[in-house]
Write an enzyme that holds these catalytic residues in place. Structure first.
Site, PDB file in Angstrom:
ATOM      1  N   HIS A  56       0.846  -1.198   0.000  1.00  0.00           N
ATOM      2  CA  HIS A  56       0.000   0.000   0.000  1.00  0.00           C
ATOM      3  C   HIS A  56       0.875   1.240   0.000  1.00  0.00           C
ATOM      4  O   HIS A  56       2.106   1.151   0.093  1.00  0.00           O
ATOM      5  CB  HIS A  56      -0.982  -0.009   1.173  1.00  0.00           C
ATOM      6  CG  HIS A  56      -0.371   0.096   2.524  1.00  0.00           C
ATOM      7  ND1 HIS A  56       0.378  -0.913   3.102  1.00  0.00           N
ATOM      8  CD2 HIS A  56      -0.402   1.097   3.452  1.00  0.00           C
ATOM      9  CE1 HIS A  56       0.777  -0.552   4.308  1.00  0.00           C
ATOM     10  NE2 HIS A  56       0.316   0.670   4.540  1.00  0.00           N
ATOM     11  N   HIS A  58       1.372   4.007   1.931  1.00  0.00           N
ATOM     12  CA  HIS A  58       1.884   4.791   3.051  1.00  0.00           C
ATOM     13  C   HIS A  58       3.414   4.897   3.009  1.00  0.00           C
ATOM     14  O   HIS A  58       4.107   3.938   2.657  1.00  0.00           O
ATOM     15  CB  HIS A  58       1.426   4.194   4.373  1.00  0.00           C
ATOM     16  CG  HIS A  58      -0.020   4.464   4.659  1.00  0.00           C
ATOM     17  ND1 HIS A  58      -0.738   3.791   5.621  1.00  0.00           N
ATOM     18  CD2 HIS A  58      -0.895   5.363   4.110  1.00  0.00           C
ATOM     19  CE1 HIS A  58      -1.984   4.247   5.639  1.00  0.00           C
ATOM     20  NE2 HIS A  58      -2.096   5.197   4.743  1.00  0.00           N
ATOM     21  N   ASP A  60       5.797   4.859   5.161  1.00  0.00           N
ATOM     22  CA  ASP A  60       6.667   3.924   5.887  1.00  0.00           C
ATOM     23  C   ASP A  60       6.717   2.557   5.215  1.00  0.00           C
ATOM     24  O   ASP A  60       7.392   1.646   5.714  1.00  0.00           O
ATOM     25  CB  ASP A  60       6.246   3.801   7.355  1.00  0.00           C
ATOM     26  CG  ASP A  60       4.861   3.219   7.541  1.00  0.00           C
ATOM     27  OD1 ASP A  60       3.969   3.500   6.713  1.00  0.00           O
ATOM     28  OD2 ASP A  60       4.644   2.478   8.521  1.00  0.00           O
ATOM     29  N   HIS A  61       6.053   2.427   4.067  1.00  0.00           N
ATOM     30  CA  HIS A  61       6.104   1.192   3.286  1.00  0.00           C
ATOM     31  C   HIS A  61       6.729   1.384   1.902  1.00  0.00           C
ATOM     32  O   HIS A  61       7.221   0.423   1.328  1.00  0.00           O
ATOM     33  CB  HIS A  61       4.695   0.610   3.132  1.00  0.00           C
ATOM     34  CG  HIS A  61       4.133   0.100   4.414  1.00  0.00           C
ATOM     35  ND1 HIS A  61       4.004  -1.245   4.701  1.00  0.00           N
ATOM     36  CD2 HIS A  61       3.703   0.747   5.520  1.00  0.00           C
ATOM     37  CE1 HIS A  61       3.496  -1.395   5.923  1.00  0.00           C
ATOM     38  NE2 HIS A  61       3.319  -0.195   6.429  1.00  0.00           N
ATOM     39  N   HIS A 115      -7.466  -0.639   5.712  1.00  0.00           N
ATOM     40  CA  HIS A 115      -6.426   0.281   6.187  1.00  0.00           C
ATOM     41  C   HIS A 115      -6.235   1.398   5.154  1.00  0.00           C
ATOM     42  O   HIS A 115      -6.209   2.576   5.487  1.00  0.00           O
ATOM     43  CB  HIS A 115      -5.138  -0.489   6.423  1.00  0.00           C
ATOM     44  CG  HIS A 115      -4.010   0.335   6.951  1.00  0.00           C
ATOM     45  ND1 HIS A 115      -4.020   0.889   8.207  1.00  0.00           N
ATOM     46  CD2 HIS A 115      -2.829   0.693   6.387  1.00  0.00           C
ATOM     47  CE1 HIS A 115      -2.885   1.556   8.404  1.00  0.00           C
ATOM     48  NE2 HIS A 115      -2.152   1.457   7.308  1.00  0.00           N
ATOM     49  N   ASP A 132      -0.265  -3.782   6.487  1.00  0.00           N
ATOM     50  CA  ASP A 132      -0.899  -3.269   7.694  1.00  0.00           C
ATOM     51  C   ASP A 132      -2.358  -3.699   7.804  1.00  0.00           C
ATOM     52  O   ASP A 132      -3.145  -3.026   8.486  1.00  0.00           O
ATOM     53  CB  ASP A 132      -0.834  -1.733   7.715  1.00  0.00           C
ATOM     54  CG  ASP A 132       0.555  -1.201   8.018  1.00  0.00           C
ATOM     55  OD1 ASP A 132       1.450  -2.022   8.293  1.00  0.00           O
ATOM     56  OD2 ASP A 132       0.743   0.029   7.966  1.00  0.00           O
ATOM     57  N   HIS A 170       4.566  -4.532  11.286  1.00  0.00           N
ATOM     58  CA  HIS A 170       4.864  -3.795  12.514  1.00  0.00           C
ATOM     59  C   HIS A 170       4.945  -4.733  13.717  1.00  0.00           C
ATOM     60  O   HIS A 170       4.257  -5.759  13.765  1.00  0.00           O
ATOM     61  CB  HIS A 170       3.791  -2.742  12.803  1.00  0.00           C
ATOM     62  CG  HIS A 170       3.804  -1.596  11.845  1.00  0.00           C
ATOM     63  ND1 HIS A 170       4.616  -0.504  12.003  1.00  0.00           N
ATOM     64  CD2 HIS A 170       3.089  -1.391  10.708  1.00  0.00           C
ATOM     65  CE1 HIS A 170       4.410   0.343  11.004  1.00  0.00           C
ATOM     66  NE2 HIS A 170       3.485  -0.173  10.203  1.00  0.00           N
TER      67      HIS A 170
END
Length: 259
Positions: A56, A58, A60-61, A115, A132, A170
């Site tokens: 996805h 985001h 942090d990915h 998410h 996530d 995570h």
């Protein structure tokens, strides 16, 4: 069984290195939010980056994608069909496959929105890389999707074979299990798992991967059909909850405010 190596990033992210069954020195990287720890891992282990899987959009990915591709423009990159993703990935949706024929790797794609609106998961070789969407004893927050969508997405993942290893993104397991105790204080499987995870974290070891069998037993978000979870959700909401998606929605709201 896949060989998978974790790379830690930020505060609690895991970036996964999937080793080729044909040549363990060649790896596919899952959700590289930061290029620097990936580059360090590749160099220290003498590994070659041979592909990317992105779940996805985001940061942090996907924040490290462009930097990793600077000198590797020819490698295959896969990502969700409906999200804006760096690196010009091949866009996939449920029913598609992410193929790395020269590595002996192939993954089926599941649409798992909730998410984010276009979140996908990759399933293959006895594992699922779910970003996530599903965490150990928990699930992702609903930033773009609905409770109904997330419940459906988690139901897809829960229907995978029990021995499927779950590689989420995570290290949230301890906090998720503490919330699970509030929902199901008499769940002995969850209590035992919490004790085990506390020992792992005391040694600074990862609690991931988990597996689908364990998650069916300890994860309240996969147990919305269980009477104890339903009763706890109804007590928290102060009303009857006739459907599983309604139970899920209340538990997710409860978790969002849980301290």
């Amino acid at each position: 069984m896949l060989q998978v190596t974790p790379v830690r990033a930020f505060t609690d992210n895991y970036i996964w290195l999937i080793h080729s069954p044909q040549d363990a020195a060649r790896v596919v990287v899952v959700d590289p939010g930061d290029a620097k720890p990936v580059e360090r891992a590749l160099a220290s282990r003498n590994l070659t980056l041979s592909g990317l899987l992105l779940t996805h959009h985001h940061g942090d990915h996907v924040g490290g994608v462009e930097e990793l591709l600077q000198n590797r423009r020819g490698i295959p990159v896969y990502g969700p069909a409906t999200e804006v993703i760096p690196g010009n990935p091949q866009r996939l949706r449920e029913g598609d496959r992410a193929l790395f024929p020269d590595l002996g790797l192939a993954f089926d794609v599941l649409d798992v929105p909730g998410h984010t609106a276009g979140h996908i998961a990759y399933v293959g070789h006895g594992a699922v890389f779910c970003g996530d969407t599903l965490f150990s004893a928990g699930c992702g927050r609903l930033f773009e999707g609905t409770a109904e969508q997330m419940h459906d997405s988690l139901s897809k993942l829960a229907a995978l074979p029990a021995e499927t290893l779950v590689y989420c993104a995570h290290e949230y397991t301890l906090s998720n299990l503490k919330f699970g105790q509030a929902v199901e204080p008499h769940n002995q499987a969850a209590a035992s798992y919490l004790s085990h995870c506390r020992e792992l974290r005391a040694r600074d070891e990862a609690t991931i991967p988990t597996d689908i069998r364990r998650e069916r037993n300890v994860n309240p978000f996969l147990r919305c059909d269980d009477q104890s979870v339903k009763q706890a959700a109804e007590a928290y909401a102060g009303r009857r909850l006739p459907s599983q998606p309604e139970v899920f929605a209340v538990i997710r709201q409860w978790k969002d405010s849980f301290r």
